[in-house]
Design a protein around this motif. Structure first.
Motif, PDB file in Angstrom:
ATOM      1  N   ALA A  79       0.804  -1.225   0.000  1.00 43.62           N
ATOM      2  CA  ALA A  79       0.000   0.000   0.000  1.00 43.62           C
ATOM      3  C   ALA A  79       0.832   1.268   0.000  1.00 43.62           C
ATOM      4  O   ALA A  79       0.451   2.267  -0.616  1.00 43.62           O
ATOM      5  N   ILE A  80       1.968   1.258   0.687  1.00 45.40           N
ATOM      6  CA  ILE A  80       2.734   2.487   0.872  1.00 45.40           C
ATOM      7  C   ILE A  80       3.533   2.793  -0.388  1.00 45.40           C
ATOM      8  O   ILE A  80       4.219   1.922  -0.935  1.00 45.40           O
ATOM      9  N   ALA A  81       3.459   4.041  -0.835  1.00 45.63           N
ATOM     10  CA  ALA A  81       4.049   4.410  -2.118  1.00 45.63           C
ATOM     11  C   ALA A  81       5.565   4.462  -2.084  1.00 45.63           C
ATOM     12  O   ALA A  81       6.222   4.177  -3.080  1.00 45.63           O
ATOM     13  N   SER A  82       6.147   4.844  -0.952  1.00 50.15           N
ATOM     14  CA  SER A  82       7.587   5.039  -0.902  1.00 50.15           C
ATOM     15  C   SER A  82       8.164   4.442   0.366  1.00 50.15           C
ATOM     16  O   SER A  82       7.564   4.521   1.436  1.00 50.15           O
ATOM     17  N   ASN A  83       9.352   3.844   0.235  1.00 50.28           N
ATOM     18  CA  ASN A  83      10.045   3.328   1.416  1.00 50.28           C
ATOM     19  C   ASN A  83      10.668   4.453   2.235  1.00 50.28           C
ATOM     20  O   ASN A  83      11.030   4.253   3.397  1.00 50.28           O
ATOM     21  N   ASP A  84      10.822   5.620   1.626  1.00 51.74           N
ATOM     22  CA  ASP A  84      11.394   6.770   2.326  1.00 51.74           C
ATOM     23  C   ASP A  84      10.257   7.587   2.931  1.00 51.74           C
ATOM     24  O   ASP A  84       9.603   8.372   2.246  1.00 51.74           O
ATOM     25  N   HIS A  85      10.008   7.386   4.221  1.00 55.43           N
ATOM     26  CA  HIS A  85       8.886   8.097   4.829  1.00 55.43           C
ATOM     27  C   HIS A  85       9.229   9.577   4.990  1.00 55.43           C
ATOM     28  O   HIS A  85      10.382   9.979   5.000  1.00 55.43           O
ATOM     29  N   ALA A  86       8.213  10.375   5.092  1.00 51.38           N
ATOM     30  CA  ALA A  86       8.361  11.832   5.110  1.00 51.38           C
ATOM     31  C   ALA A  86       9.126  12.304   6.337  1.00 51.38           C
ATOM     32  O   ALA A  86       9.158  11.642   7.382  1.00 51.38           O
ATOM     33  N   ASP A  87       9.751  13.466   6.196  1.00 52.07           N
ATOM     34  CA  ASP A  87      10.397  14.118   7.330  1.00 52.07           C
ATOM     35  C   ASP A  87       9.320  14.881   8.094  1.00 52.07           C
ATOM     36  O   ASP A  87       8.880  15.952   7.681  1.00 52.07           O
ATOM     37  N   VAL A  88       8.878  14.307   9.188  1.00 48.14           N
ATOM     38  CA  VAL A  88       7.732  14.834   9.925  1.00 48.14           C
ATOM     39  C   VAL A  88       8.218  15.388  11.266  1.00 48.14           C
ATOM     40  O   VAL A  88       9.040  14.769  11.952  1.00 48.14           O
ATOM     41  N   ASP A  89       7.702  16.550  11.615  1.00 47.83           N
ATOM     42  CA  ASP A  89       7.974  17.091  12.949  1.00 47.83           C
ATOM     43  C   ASP A  89       7.166  16.297  13.977  1.00 47.83           C
ATOM     44  O   ASP A  89       5.936  16.306  13.951  1.00 47.83           O
ATOM     45  N   THR A  90       7.862  15.612  14.865  1.00 47.89           N
ATOM     46  CA  THR A  90       7.187  14.772  15.850  1.00 47.89           C
ATOM     47  C   THR A  90       7.626  15.162  17.258  1.00 47.89           C
ATOM     48  O   THR A  90       8.659  15.812  17.461  1.00 47.89           O
ATOM     49  N   HIS A  91       6.817  14.736  18.211  1.00 43.49           N
ATOM     50  CA  HIS A  91       7.129  15.006  19.613  1.00 43.49           C
ATOM     51  C   HIS A  91       6.685  13.801  20.436  1.00 43.49           C
ATOM     52  O   HIS A  91       5.576  13.299  20.271  1.00 43.49           O
ATOM     53  N   LEU A  92       7.567  13.323  21.299  1.00 42.96           N
ATOM     54  CA  LEU A  92       7.262  12.191  22.169  1.00 42.96           C
ATOM     55  C   LEU A  92       7.292  12.647  23.620  1.00 42.96           C
ATOM     56  O   LEU A  92       8.267  13.240  24.088  1.00 42.96           O
TER      57      LEU A  92
END
Length: 811
Positions: free
Chosen positions: A75-88
Motif C-alpha cells: 500500500a505504501i508508495a515510498s520506502n522513504d517516509h516523510a520528514d515529519v515534525d514529531t514530539h514524544l
C-alpha cells in the motif's frame, strides 16, 4: 525530525485517556521503547511494534511477532517516509507520540493505542493485534453513530457499518442490486469521523464492521503483513489528499482517455474493426479509442489465451491498421490476461523461461478454468516479469496505445499455487496490483515521455499510483445493473481510484435491445470518468449500430462529453495533484449532514455539477436531494434549492444541475481529443445573489507530456467573479510556462445565466464594449454584448491573450 512542543494539548490528551477510554481484552504490556529517527519502536511482552510517521496526518503501525511471517508493504508508495515534525512525551502510564495533525496515545499496561486529531478521538485499539496459527489481525472500538465507507466494490449501500466483508478479489458475473463480494476488494474504511483505517495485508480475509459486535471493527486474515495505517484529515478532501500522499497519486492519463471508446466482446477481424471505426465517422460520433477483446489472438473464446500475439488469419495487417487509426486520432487498446493456456503458442516458451507460478513439487502449476487448461504468470517474480514485459514491449512497438488487463483477480487462483514471495492466498489480493506495477514501471522506464493507459479489474490500495483505471466488471445488462453504479464508483473513488467506471449499457445477458436503458446508461456515462460502452456482442454495444432515435440522442451526449473536455481534463489534473475524485458524494458539500453519506442516487461531478442518473424505466420526474445552496438545471436554467427537489426529465435529459456561481468551460465540437483547442472558449457563468464571490480555472497541457505541470509545460486559465450592488466584475488570469500548440489568443464567449435586466455598461479593462440590440449584429461582431431576454442570459464575447484581463458588467 523530533522537536519540542508545548505540553498544553498533551496534558489534555492525558486527561482524556486517563478517563478510562481503553478497555483492552487481552493482557499485553509495554516493556521499553527506542527512537530511530522519527520511528518509535516498542518492545512488548509478546511482540515488537513500530510506529512510522508517513506524513503529518498518517502513521503506519507494524506489529511483528517471532514466527509470524511478514510480507512487504503493497500500500505504501515510498520506502522513504516523510520528514515529519514529531514530539514524544512519556508519563508513568503512557507515551504520547504527536505528529502535526495526528497523535497516538499509547497506554502501557494493558497495552493499547488510541488516535486523536487535535483533542478529538478518532479510533482506538480494543485488544489490538492478535495472531494464532491460522489467523491474524486487529480489533478496534467503534463509536455508536459512526458510519463507515469502504471495503471496495460491493453493492451493499454506502454505509457498510454492520457488514462482514470478505476480502478476496473475485468475479461476480451478471450482478445487479446486491453483491457482497466482487472484483476489487479494499481492506480499508473511511469513517464519518474523518479518518481512514487501512490494513496493509494482501491475504485472504475479512473485515467485520460491527457485524459480530456492534461496537467492534475486526480485521482478520489467514496470513500477510500485520500492519495498519491511520490517516486523519480536517475535511474529507483533506483526508483523501493525506491518504493518497501515503498510497500514491494517480498519474494524469493521456487526454484521449477521456474520449469515447468503441468496445465490445469482441471484434472478430480486422475488417470488422475498420468497419466499426468508419461507422463512427459516418454517423458523426467522436471517437478516441478502439478496444480489442480476446479475438485479436485467436478465432475462438477457448483454447488461445496466452498466445499474446495477433491471429494473422483474421488480423492480417495489424500494424497498418493501428497506424491508420492513429493517423485519425484513434488509439488501439488490447486485452491481455495473465493466464498461459497449455494449448497456446507460448506455453513451452513460458515453461522454459520460468514464467509460471509453481505447484508444491516446484513444477509449473496447471489447472482448469473456463478458457482451458492453464498456468498463471508469476508477476511477483522478476524473471517472469521481464518475460511478460518483453511481450508487451513488442506490441507497443507495433503501435498499441494502451492495455486492458482482464481476469486479474486472478479469476481462478488455486490455494496451492506457489508464487515467488508466498502462497496464492497470501498474495491473491495484490496480484492485479503487482501486474499493474510491472506494466507501469517497465513502460515508464523504457518510454519516459509516454503516459501509460492501464485498465484493470482488480488491485489493492495504492494501485492508483501505477495508473490503474478500474471498471466495475461484468454487470448485468438490465436496470438492476445500472442502479448500483454510482455506489460502486464512489466507494472506490473515495479510497484513491478516481477512474472507476462501468461498461456503459451493461455487459452480461439481455435478450433484446432495451433502448431506454441503453440511452440512460450512456447519458450517465458523460459524467463518469471513462466513456466506454462494452457488452457481449449479440446486442451491439456501440451507439452507431442502433436505431436513428438512439443514435441522435446518444450522439448529442457524446458530443457534450467532448465539449466539456476543459472541465473534465481539469478534474483529471486535480485528481493527479490531490487525489480528489472526479465523482464525489454529495456530503462533500455538506460535511455536517451525515444522512447524505448514505445517499447514492446522485453525486457531484467535480465541484460544480450535480448528476442524478435515471435508473428506472418510464420516468418523467426524479426526486433529488440537494446539499444546500442554489442549483440551476443545466438544460433549462430552472432554479432549485432546499434539501430536496423534483426535476422533470424526458428521454433526452437526465437531472444535471449546476451550482450557483459556477463557471462551466466548454469548447466547440471536435472529432477526437487530438483536436482539442481552447482558442474558442465558452464560459457559462451561473449568476445568483447568493454567489457573491466565485473562482475557477481550466488546466491545459498538450495531453501527452509526462509530468507536464512540474515541468512547467502547462497553462492555467483562472476565472473569478465578484458581485456587488453595481454588477459583476470578472477577472481573467493565466499562469504557467505554456505548451506546444497553446493558442496565443483566445476568443472568449461569456454567457451570464440568470441575468434579467439590460446591462447599462460592459467594460473590458479600461474601455467600454458595444451592447448590441439585435442578436444577428452580436453574432457578426468579434466583440460585444447582447441580452437574450427570453433565456435571461447576457452574452459577452471578447479576445484574451496572456495578460490579465478584467470585465465589468453593470446593471
Amino acid at each position: 525530525m523530533m522537536i519540542a512542543k508545548p505540553l498544553m494539548r498533551t496534558c489534555a490528551l492525558i486527561g482524556l485517556v486517563g478517563a478510562g477510554v481503553f478497555q483492552a481484552a487481552v493482557a499485553r504490556d509495554y516493556i521499553e521503547h527506542t527512537l530511530d529517527g522519527d520511528v518509535l519502536n516498542l518492545r512488548l511482552s509478546d511482540a515488537q511494534v513500530s510506529l512510522t510517521p508517513l506524513n503529518d496526518a498518517a502513521i503506519e503501525v507494524h506489529y511483528q511477532r517471532e514466527g509470524v511471517k511478514q510480507l512487504p508493504s503493497f500500500a505504501i508508495a515510498s520506502n522513504d517516509h516523510a520528514d515529519v515534525d514529531t514530539h514524544l512525551e512519556e508519563t508513568p502510564d503512557q507515551l504520547i507520540y504527536e505528529l502535526g495533525d495526528l497523535t497516538a496515545v499509547i497506554q502501557k499496561s494493558p497495552f493499547a493505542i488510541q488516535y486523536f486529531r487535535g483533542e478529538e478521538p478518532l479510533i482506538q485499539e480494543e485488544s489490538g493485534f492478535f495472531a494464532t496459527e491460522t489467523i491474524r489481525g486487529f480489533r478496534f472500538t467503534l463509536e455508536e453513530d459512526e458510519k463507515l465507507i469502504g471495503g471496495g466494490q460491493r453493492v451493499l449501500g454506502m454505509d457498510r457499518r454492520g457488514k462482514r466483508l470478505p476480502l478476496y478479489n473475485r468475479a461476480h458475473y451478471g450482478y445487479t442490486t446486491e453483491s457482497e463480494q466482487m472484483y476489487f476488494s479494499l481492506p480499508a474504511v473511511m469513517s464519518s469521523n474523518k479518518y481512514v483505517l487501512l490494513f496493509d495485508n494482501s491475504a485472504t480475509g475479512h473485515m467485520d464492521l460491527g457485524a459480530s459486535r456492534a461496537d467492534l471493527l475486526q480485521f482478520e486474515a489467514m496470513a500477510g503483513r500485520t500492519a495498519y495505517i491511520v490517516v486523519a484529515g480536517e475535511s474529507y478532501p483533506e483526508l483523501i489528499e493525506n491518504y493518497v500522499d501515503v498510497t500514491g497519486k494517480q498519474p494524469l492519463p493521456p487526454r484521449w482517455a477521456l474520449g469515447n471508446f468503441a468496445s465490445r466482446f469482441g471484434y472478430r477481424s480486422e475488417e470488422e474493426v475498420r468497419a466499426t471505426v468508419d461507422k463512427f465517422a459516418e454517423e458523426d460520433f467522436p471517437l478516441d479509442a478502439v478496444v480489442l477483446d480476446l479475438y485479436w489472438f485467436g478465432p475462438d473464446i477457448k483454447g488461445h489465451m496466452g498466445n499474446l500475439d495477433w491471429d494473422r488469419n483474421t488480423f492480417p495487417q495489424p500494424e497498418k491498421m493501428m497506424a491508420d487509426f492513429k493517423d485519425r486520432g484513434i488509439n488501439t487498446i488490447l486485452v491481455t490476461e495473465p493466464f498461459i493456456l497449455t494449448t497456446s503458442k507460448r506455453w513451452d516458451e513460458a515453461v522454459e523461461n520460468n514464467v509460471l507460478a509453481k505447484n508444491l513439487a516446484g513444477e509449473p502449476k496447471r489447472f482448469d478454468f473456463y478458457f482451458g487448461n492453464t498456468g498463471l504468470v508469476d508477476v511477483f517474480s522478476g524473471e517472469a516479469g521481464d518475460w511478460f514485459w518483453n511481450v508487451y514491449d513488442g506490441l507497443l512497438k507495433q503501435g498499441v496505445g494502451g492495455w486492458w488487463g482482464d481476469l486479474g483477480e486472478p479469476e481462478v487462483h488455486p490455494s496451492d499455487t506457489v508464487h515467488k514471495i508466498g502462497m496464492a492466498d497470501e498474495v491473491h489480493n495484490a496480484y492485479g496490483h503487482t501486474w499493474a506495477q510491472l506494466l507501469h514501471d517497465k513502460q515508464t522506464a523504457q518510454y519516459p515521455e509516454r503516459r501509460p493507459f492501464i485498465m484493470m479489474r482488480a488491485g489493492f490500495p495504492g494501485s492508483q499510483r501505477y495508473g490503474m483505471i478500474p471498471w466495475t466488471g461484468d454487470v448485468a445488462r438490465e436496470w438492476g445493473g445500472l442502479k448500483p453504479q454510482v455506489e460502486l464508483a464512489l466507494q472506490m473513488s473515495l479510497l484513491g481510484f478516481g477512474y472507476t467506471h462501468s461498461d456503459l449499457g451493461g455487459f452480461a445477458g439481455g435478450e433484446e435491445f432495451d433502448r431506454e436503458l441503453y440511452i440512460r446508461w450512456l447519458q450517465y456515462g458523460v459524467f463518469q470518468p471513462v466513456y466506454r460502452p462494452h457488452a457481449q456482442d449479440h446486442i451491439a454495444s456501440e451507439p452507431v449500430f442502433h436505431d436513428r432515435k438512439t443514435r441522435d440522442i446518444t450522439r448529442e451526449f457524446i458530443k457534450l462529453r467532448y465539449r466539456l473536455l476543459p472541465y473534465n481534463y481539469t478534474l483529471a489534473f486535480e485528481n493527479s495533484q490531490t487525489g480528489l475524485p472526479l465523482m464525489r458524494p454529495l456530503f462533500f458539500s455538506d460535511e455536517s449532514n451525515l444522512e447524505l453519506i448514505d445517499y447514492k442516487d446522485a453525486y457531484l461531478w467535480g465541484n460544480d455539477f450535480l448528476v442524478a442518473p435515471v435508473t428506472d424505466a418510464d420516468i418523467d420526474e426524479v426526486t433529488v436531494k440537494l446539499p444546500g445552496g442554489v442549483w440551476f438545471d443545466y438544460w433549462n436554467d430552472e432554479q432549485h434549492s432546499g434539501n430536496e427537489t423534483k426535476v422533470e426529465v424526458d428521454l433526452e435529459t437526465i437531472p444535471v444541475l449546476v451550482r450557483a456561481g459556477a463557471f462551466i468551460p466548454t469548447i466547440d465540437d471536435i472529432a477526437t481529443t487530438r483536436d482539442y483547442s481552447s482558442e474558442q472558449l465558452t464560459l457559462d457563468y451561473y449568476a445568483h445573489p447568493t454567489a457573491v464571490e466565485s473562482e475557477s480555472y481550466v488546466y491545459e497541457d498538450d495531453g501527452n507530456t509526462v509530468d507536464a505541470f512540474n515541468r512547467d509545460r502547462y497553462a492555467k486559465l483562472k476565472f473569478s467573479a465578484r458581485r456587488d450592488a453595481d454588477g459583476i466584475r470578472f477577472d481573467f488570469h493565466r499562469e504557467g510556462g505554456g505548451y506546444e500548440g497553446e493558442p496565443s489568443q483566445r476568443s472568449i464567449s461569456l454567457n451570464i445565466h440568470n441575468w434579467t435586466v439590460p446591462a447599462s455598461q460592459v467594460q473590458l479593462g479600461d474601455r467600454a464594449i458595444e451592447i448590441h440590440q439585435r442578436e444577428r449584429d452580436f453574432e457578426r461582431a468579434t466583440e460585444g454584448a447582447w441580452l437574450d431576454a427570453r433565456a435571461n442570459q447576457l452574452h459577452v464575447k471578447f479576445s484574451w491573450g496572456y495578460s490579465p484581463q478584467s470585465l465589468m458588467v453593470s446593471h
